[in-house]
Design a protein around this motif. Structure first.
Motif, PDB file in Angstrom:
ATOM      1  N   LEU A 137      -0.412  -7.400   3.332  1.00  0.00           N
ATOM      2  CA  LEU A 137      -1.028  -6.616   2.259  1.00  0.00           C
ATOM      3  C   LEU A 137      -1.294  -5.193   2.730  1.00  0.00           C
ATOM      4  N   ALA A 138      -1.823  -5.050   3.941  1.00  0.00           N
ATOM      5  CA  ALA A 138      -2.076  -3.714   4.479  1.00  0.00           C
ATOM      6  C   ALA A 138      -0.796  -2.888   4.485  1.00  0.00           C
ATOM      7  N   LYS A 139       0.281  -3.489   4.933  1.00  0.00           N
ATOM      8  CA  LYS A 139       1.564  -2.775   4.967  1.00  0.00           C
ATOM      9  C   LYS A 139       2.011  -2.416   3.557  1.00  0.00           C
ATOM     10  N   ASN A 140       1.873  -3.343   2.618  1.00  0.00           N
ATOM     11  CA  ASN A 140       2.313  -3.098   1.243  1.00  0.00           C
ATOM     12  C   ASN A 140       1.498  -2.003   0.560  1.00  0.00           C
ATOM     13  N   LEU A 141       0.216  -1.892   0.929  1.00  0.00           N
ATOM     14  CA  LEU A 141      -0.647  -0.867   0.350  1.00  0.00           C
ATOM     15  C   LEU A 141      -0.503   0.488   1.054  1.00  0.00           C
ATOM     16  N   GLY A 142       0.129   0.484   2.229  1.00  0.00           N
ATOM     17  CA  GLY A 142       0.200   1.708   3.024  1.00  0.00           C
ATOM     18  C   GLY A 142      -1.047   1.946   3.836  1.00  0.00           C
ATOM     19  N   CYS A 143      -1.822   0.859   4.086  1.00  0.00           N
ATOM     20  CA  CYS A 143      -3.032   0.939   4.909  1.00  0.00           C
ATOM     21  C   CYS A 143      -2.722   0.512   6.340  1.00  0.00           C
ATOM     22  N   LYS A 144      -3.737   0.503   7.165  1.00  0.00           N
ATOM     23  CA  LYS A 144      -3.676  -0.103   8.482  1.00  0.00           C
ATOM     24  C   LYS A 144      -4.422  -1.439   8.437  1.00  0.00           C
TER      25      LYS A 144
END
Length: 380
Positions: A137-144
């Motif tokens: 999810l972090a990757k999909n949102l562009g988060c860490k």
């Protein structure tokens, strides 16, 4: 722009209860150790908006009725609020069956409010969770991702490549300790990508001051690569240096500009320098004795007391050792005092680079409980 912490509920705020992992009764409820103290500090001291995304598979069905979920969930929310921990939004996915549901993590269907919204800074936001789907999810949102993972191997061999890629690209911390999570968020990331391009050289530097010693060095000069690798390994920092220079002329521009680019990268990574030790020193190597003193005090200066009897070590002219450190000092705006004695020229310069790495490690170390500027001047 607002930064967010997207914090999973089960396995991060409250402990999951096997074998069903459904928290549907109060006798299963246990809050995660230290969550009140340190998530409370995060909520009070740091400027993150708290959001709780949680998968509750089949909520509202006969096997997971809502009247067993809401009393416990509301108790959790109220208990956190009583300690100053307020979630601005709670996002619950209860689809069943859930295969490929866009609202189920790692899908982003519940996060439309945050995606492509200029009010939110997702690049500097974090997903905190205990499962691989949270990191996806972090990757999909562009988060860490901050991974509260209990088992670092994570089972099945077929997902290991995916796990490795997430750890390389997305996961910035793996810890089940809320105190370490708080310290990490308070101190912030010290990662930079930096490029320095001239007509003579193109230098690319990636630096993580809080890494583990990983190095990826390619300058076209084997001995220089070996010395830069010492900085990463003994300084416990992750360092990539890719240099393309006019080696058909000589080594000067490549070594000089690498020193400048590396110093500039350090300057960016240290930012306002709050909380750092500022000073460092160290180290012997066999018969050679090297002393490197460093001060990231905002002023460049170098004292060099090292003589070499050979003209070259590997492909590297020994006259360029001083020039490299001078270039670094100028660009990083630090004091360097370097002294070395010994018989073996290779040992001497390697001792200097290792001592340089250890000195940096000491100087850039931070204490989250002393997050102030190490200077009476008020500026560095």
């Amino acid at each position: 722009m607002k930064r967010c912490l997207f914090i999973d509920r089960d396995g991060t705020l409250i402990l999951e209860a096997p074998p069903t992992y459904q928290l549907d009764s109060f006798d299963k409820l246990t809050f995660y150790p230290k969550v009140f103290e340190f998530l409370g500090k995060i909520a009070k001291e740091l400027d993150y908006e708290l959001v709780m995304p949680t998968n509750q598979d089949g909520l509202g069905t006969a096997t997971f009725p809502e009247d067993t979920f809401w009393p416990l969930h509301n108790f959790v929310i109220k208990s956190l609020e009583n300690e100053g921990i307020k979630f601005e939004e709670v996002l619950i996915d209860k689809t069943y069956p859930h295969e490929n549901a866009p609202t189920r993590k790692p899908g982003t269907g519940m996060f439309t409010k945050y995606i492509n919204n200029p009010e939110y800074d997702l690049a500097n936001s974090f997903v905190i969770g205990d499962r691989i789907t949270d990191m996806q999810l972090a990757k999909n949102l562009g988060c860490k991702g901050i991974w509260m993972v209990e088992d670092p191997t994570l089972g099945a061999a077929e997902i290991q490549d995916q796990v490795a890629l997430l750890r390389e690209e997305t996961v910035v911390l793996e810890s089940t300790d809320w105190q370490k999570i708080y310290e990490f968020l308070k101190l912030g990331l010290r990662r930079v990508n930096h490029d320095r391009n001239t007509n003579e050289t193109q230098i690319h530097v990636e630096l993580n001051l809080d890494g583990t010693g990983k190095a990826n060095i390619h300058t076209g000069l084997g001995f220089f690569d070996h010395m830069l690798d010492q900085i990463a390994r003994h300084g416990s920092m992750d360092l990539t240096v890719i240099a393309k220079g006019d080696l058909h002329i000589d080594e000067h521009h490549t070594i000089e500009d690498t020193g400048i680019a590396l110093g500039e990268a350090f300057g960016k990574a240290l930012a306002d320098k709050r909380g750092i030790e500022r000073y460092g020193f160290a180290l012997p190597m066999d018969e050679a004795e090297a002393k490197v003193l460093i001060d990231f005090g905002g002023r460049n200066w170098i004292v060099w007391n090292a003589l070499f009897k050979r003209e070259r070590i590997g492909e590297m002219p020994t006259e360029m050792f001083f020039h490299f450190f001078k270039s670094f000092s100028d660009a990083a705006k630090c004091n360097l005092n370097i002294e070395c004695h010994g018989d073996n020229e290779h040992h001497k310069i390697e001792a200097i680079f290792k001592a340089f790495a250890k000195a940096i490690r000491m100087a850039v170390k931070r204490d989250p409980m002393k997050n102030y500027l190490p200077s009476t001047k008020g500026v560095l």
